[in-house]
Scaffold this active site. Structure first.
Site, PDB file in Angstrom:
ATOM      1  N   THR A  15       0.831  -1.214   0.000  1.00 35.73           N
ATOM      2  CA  THR A  15       0.000   0.000   0.000  1.00 35.73           C
ATOM      3  C   THR A  15       0.866   1.266   0.000  1.00 35.73           C
ATOM      4  OG1 THR A  15      -1.687  -1.202   1.234  1.00 35.73           O
ATOM      5  CG2 THR A  15      -1.846   1.193   1.257  1.00 35.73           C
ATOM      6  N   GLU A 192      -3.696  -2.201   9.435  1.00 37.13           N
ATOM      7  CA  GLU A 192      -2.400  -2.884   9.471  1.00 37.13           C
ATOM      8  C   GLU A 192      -2.552  -4.306   8.934  1.00 37.13           C
ATOM      9  OE1 GLU A 192       0.589  -1.254  10.561  1.00 37.13           O
ATOM     10  OE2 GLU A 192      -0.931   0.223  10.138  1.00 37.13           O
ATOM     11  N   ASP A 203      -1.620   0.218  17.590  1.00 33.93           N
ATOM     12  CA  ASP A 203      -1.072   1.098  16.558  1.00 33.93           C
ATOM     13  C   ASP A 203      -1.042   2.545  17.069  1.00 33.93           C
ATOM     14  OD1 ASP A 203      -0.402   1.559  13.548  1.00 33.93           O
ATOM     15  OD2 ASP A 203      -2.020   2.968  13.976  1.00 33.93           O
ATOM     16  N   LYS A 207       2.267   5.000  17.923  1.00 32.66           N
ATOM     17  CA  LYS A 207       2.426   6.366  17.409  1.00 32.66           C
ATOM     18  C   LYS A 207       2.553   7.356  18.560  1.00 32.66           C
ATOM     19  CE  LYS A 207      -0.259   5.338  13.251  1.00 32.66           C
ATOM     20  NZ  LYS A 207      -1.646   5.225  12.768  1.00 32.66           N
TER      21      LYS A 207
HETATM   22  P1  NAP Z   1       1.560  -3.903   2.927  1.00 32.73           P
HETATM   23  O1  NAP Z   1       0.550  -3.356   1.993  1.00 32.73           O
HETATM   24  O2  NAP Z   1       1.311  -5.196   3.590  1.00 32.73           O
HETATM   25  O3  NAP Z   1       2.948  -3.985   2.131  1.00 32.73           O
HETATM   26  C1  NAP Z   1       4.098  -4.593   2.653  1.00 32.73           C
HETATM   27  C2  NAP Z   1       5.081  -4.806   1.515  1.00 32.73           C
HETATM   28  O4  NAP Z   1       6.298  -5.338   2.040  1.00 32.73           O
HETATM   29  C3  NAP Z   1       4.594  -5.806   0.468  1.00 32.73           C
HETATM   30  O5  NAP Z   1       5.041  -5.400  -0.807  1.00 32.73           O
HETATM   31  C4  NAP Z   1       5.291  -7.127   0.871  1.00 32.73           C
HETATM   32  O6  NAP Z   1       5.572  -7.964  -0.243  1.00 32.73           O
HETATM   33  C5  NAP Z   1       6.596  -6.598   1.442  1.00 32.73           C
HETATM   34  N1  NAP Z   1       7.135  -7.444   2.504  1.00 32.73           N
HETATM   35  C6  NAP Z   1       6.644  -7.595   3.748  1.00 32.73           C
HETATM   36  N2  NAP Z   1       7.405  -8.440   4.477  1.00 32.73           N
HETATM   37  C7  NAP Z   1       8.397  -8.818   3.653  1.00 32.73           C
HETATM   38  C8  NAP Z   1       9.506  -9.703   3.803  1.00 32.73           C
HETATM   39  N3  NAP Z   1       9.758 -10.344   4.958  1.00 32.73           N
HETATM   40  N4  NAP Z   1      10.335  -9.865   2.748  1.00 32.73           N
HETATM   41  C9  NAP Z   1      10.101  -9.220   1.582  1.00 32.73           C
HETATM   42  N5  NAP Z   1       9.063  -8.373   1.377  1.00 32.73           N
HETATM   43  C10 NAP Z   1       8.226  -8.181   2.401  1.00 32.73           C
HETATM   44  O7  NAP Z   1       1.865  -2.850   4.094  1.00 32.73           O
HETATM   45  P2  NAP Z   1       1.630  -1.267   4.070  1.00 32.73           P
HETATM   46  O8  NAP Z   1       0.240  -0.963   4.444  1.00 32.73           O
HETATM   47  O9  NAP Z   1       2.195  -0.707   2.823  1.00 32.73           O
HETATM   48  O10 NAP Z   1       2.521  -0.836   5.326  1.00 32.73           O
HETATM   49  C11 NAP Z   1       3.908  -0.768   5.239  1.00 32.73           C
HETATM   50  C12 NAP Z   1       4.452  -0.041   6.461  1.00 32.73           C
HETATM   51  O11 NAP Z   1       3.912   1.269   6.519  1.00 32.73           O
HETATM   52  C13 NAP Z   1       4.100  -0.688   7.797  1.00 32.73           C
HETATM   53  O12 NAP Z   1       5.160  -0.451   8.691  1.00 32.73           O
HETATM   54  C14 NAP Z   1       2.874   0.101   8.227  1.00 32.73           C
HETATM   55  O13 NAP Z   1       2.682   0.078   9.631  1.00 32.73           O
HETATM   56  C15 NAP Z   1       3.246   1.475   7.754  1.00 32.73           C
HETATM   57  N6  NAP Z   1       2.143   2.401   7.518  1.00 32.73           N
HETATM   58  C16 NAP Z   1       1.067   2.017   6.772  1.00 32.73           C
HETATM   59  C17 NAP Z   1       0.064   2.925   6.505  1.00 32.73           C
HETATM   60  C18 NAP Z   1      -1.154   2.569   5.693  1.00 32.73           C
HETATM   61  O14 NAP Z   1      -2.055   3.399   5.575  1.00 32.73           O
HETATM   62  N7  NAP Z   1      -1.216   1.375   5.114  1.00 32.73           N
HETATM   63  C19 NAP Z   1       0.162   4.226   7.006  1.00 32.73           C
HETATM   64  C20 NAP Z   1       1.292   4.590   7.761  1.00 32.73           C
HETATM   65  C21 NAP Z   1       2.277   3.671   7.997  1.00 32.73           C
HETATM   66  P3  NAP Z   1       4.382  -8.618  -1.140  1.00 32.73           P
HETATM   67  O15 NAP Z   1       3.731  -7.447  -1.821  1.00 32.73           O
HETATM   68  O16 NAP Z   1       5.046  -9.528  -2.094  1.00 32.73           O
HETATM   69  O17 NAP Z   1       3.494  -9.298  -0.163  1.00 32.73           O
HETATM   70  N1  HSE Z   2      -3.386   1.266  10.268  1.00 35.98           N
HETATM   71  C1  HSE Z   2      -3.011   2.625  10.455  1.00 35.98           C
HETATM   72  C2  HSE Z   2      -4.244   3.466  10.729  1.00 35.98           C
HETATM   73  C3  HSE Z   2      -2.293   3.115   9.238  1.00 35.98           C
HETATM   74  O1  HSE Z   2      -5.358   2.977  10.499  1.00 35.98           O
HETATM   75  O2  HSE Z   2      -4.112   4.594  11.175  1.00 35.98           O
HETATM   76  C4  HSE Z   2      -1.680   4.478   9.393  1.00 35.98           C
HETATM   77  O3  HSE Z   2      -0.610   4.456  10.281  1.00 35.98           O
END
Ligand code: NAP
Ligand code: HSE
Length: 431
Positions: A15, A192, A203, A207
């Site tokens: 994402t 998450e 979460d 933060k």
């Molecule tokens: P996500 O959609 O699950 O994406 C994770 C990515 O990392 C995927 O591409 C996955 O590969 C790859 N990955 C995970 N573990 C791996 C491993 N062991 N080896 C190789 N590749 C790996 O997660 P996300 O929502 O983008 O979140 C990423 C980070 O940003 C997290 O720390 C989250 O807490 C933070 N965050 C997220 C948001 C939000 O709104 N989503 C907001 C703020 C912060 P595949 O694609 O092949 O599965």
């Molecule tokens: N899962 C988190 C939220 C993503 O809903 O706020 C942003 O850090």
């Protein structure tokens, strides 16, 4: 002549990673002009290269081998958006130690190992920037570290989890079911990987640990934050909140007084007139009080691909600006003292207490006496008849210490006329 593009390696293309790629593609020209240098993502680490992706990644080489990115001498900056503790921690330490700057959105990791990572970055003279780790697109870390640096921060209060705010808003305003809204939040990329982190309050607690460390200049970790989630909030509680002119929010609260830091995350009744009560859906807001600036409020989308990507790209651009001026590694850890954490028994709040009791004479008087024995008095009481000679009582207390409420609850548990202690929720924002 413009310098060659600066090469970036992504750890993760889910994402957030996709949002970063999309922003760098859409705003390539303007970003290049602002920096005097183009940014180019050359490689991305994924678990499964065969998965469909949300972005065009034709120019990015996907790999499942982190060493191919971290060990690539052409890559200057690593963007860690894979999440989790390990292997993300080891990859980031390795990247910093082998001379790369790191930008991350990983609050799980920072809330536990922030000090280690930031000290490693500083020792290596590299940047470790993490704006995206708190409140998605809201620039709250830059605000606390830089724009409000001249203040003693007194208080922070925020809605800093988009998923739970999205759920509570839809349940309160559309009467929708919890599980159904959570599924939608997951589909929209807000939740998450393990959504219990969101709904259990972890979460937001992570933060808050990051924000409090910066605001008060003293390391706060996840384990210091008193944490409750939203799973006990029922439609009935939301209905009583409406009746009493309140809104239920998952609040993150921190303040400093007498050299101690109070940090807590829990659901709370907020008066509808409070500014945080108007923060709905995936939006987040952080209210900060500084001794010089007074009250400030920061508002924006707290989760999702592009809002979070926006914060990551801003950090990437800051790294490049620092590279130009030789300022890398100067603003990593900003802790300068060690404060104690205030014990939960000393927290002070008003409370909403919902009970089912026997509908008999003198029950209300006995309950009032029990609370009075603990030093608690009430601001309002609602009583509704229920089947089988029972009644539902909702009591809203005046502010008291947590320890007093715990004592009153112990009394309620042994009073035979109390059939069920349905819920106890703090009430904030009164003063
Ligand atoms: P996500 O959609 O699950 O994406 C994770 C990515 O990392 C995927 O591409 C996955 O590969 C790859 N990955 C995970 N573990 C791996 C491993 N062991 N080896 C190789 N590749 C790996 O997660 P996300 O929502 O983008 O979140 C990423 C980070 O940003 C997290 O720390 C989250 O807490 C933070 N965050 C997220 C948001 C939000 O709104 N989503 C907001 C703020 C912060 P595949 O694609 O092949 O599965
Ligand atoms: N899962 C988190 C939220 C993503 O809903 O706020 C942003 O850090």
């Amino acid at each position: 002549m413009q310098a060659s593009p600066l090469k970036i390696g992504l750890l993760g293309l889910g994402t957030v990673g996709s949002g970063v790629v999309q922003i760098l593609q859409a705003n390539k020209t303007a970003i290049g002009i602002k920096l005097g240098r183009d940014l180019e993502i050359t490689k991305a680490l994924v678990r499964n290269p065969q998965l469909p992706r949300q972005v065009n990644y034709d120019s990015i080489r996907l790999t499942t081998d982190a060493a191919e990115i971290i060990g690539d001498p052409e890559i200057d900056i690593i963007v860690e958006v894979m999440g989790g503790i390990e292997p993300a921690r080891s990859y980031m330490l390795e990247a910093l130690q082998c001379g790369k700057h790191v930008v991350t959105a990983n609050k799980d990791l920072l809330a536990l190992h922030g000090r280690e990572l930031l000290d490693t970055a500083t020792a290596a003279g590299k940047d470790l920037l993490f704006e995206a780790s708190v409140a998605g697109g809201i620039p709250i870390i830059a605000a606390l570290k830089q724009s409000l640096a001249g203040n003693q921060i007194k208080q922070l209060a925020g809605i800093i989890n988009g998923t739970t705010n999205y759920i509570l808003t839809a349940m309160a305003e559309q009467g929708r079911e919890y599980a159904d809204v959570l599924k939608e939040a997951q589909e929209l990329g807000y939740a998450e990987a393990d959504p219990s982190s969101d709904v259990d309050g972890l979460d937001a607690a992570r933060k808050l640990a990051i924000l409090a460390s910066i605001a008060f200049g003293s390391a706060v970790t996840l384990n210091d934050v008193y944490t409750e989630g939203i799973s006990r909030i029922s439609k009935t509680d939301l209905e009583y909140a409406r009746e009493l002119d309140y809104t239920i929010k998952l609040l993150a609260l921190a303040n400093e007084s007498e050299e101690r830091v109070e940090v807590r995350v829990h659901p709370a009744f907020l008066p509808n007139s409070h500014p945080l009560a108007a923060v709905k859906g995936v939006f987040n807001a952080v209210y900060v009080v500084g001794d010089a600036v007074g009250e400030t409020m920061f508002y924006g989308r707290g989760a999702g691909s592009l809002p979070t990507g926006s914060a990551v790209v801003a950090d990437l651009m800051q790294v490049v600006r620092n590279m130009k001026t030789g300022a890398n590694g100067n603003l990593n850890c900003t802790c300068y003292r060690r404060l104690e954490i205030k014990p939960v028994e000393e927290f002070k709040s008003a409370y909403y207490v919902r009970l089912q009791v026997k509908d008999e004479p003198r029950v209300l008087a006995s309950l009032a006496a029990m609370f009075a024995e603990a030093g608690i008095s009430f601001a309002s009481i609602i009583q509704k008849p229920k089947p089988d000679e029972a009644a539902e009582l909702v009591l809203v207390s005046h502010p008291c210490q947590e320890g007093q409420m715990q004592q009153a609850v112990e009394n309620l548990k042994v009073y035979a006329k109390v059939l069920n202690i349905c819920n106890i929720i703090r009430v904030e924002g009164g003063q």
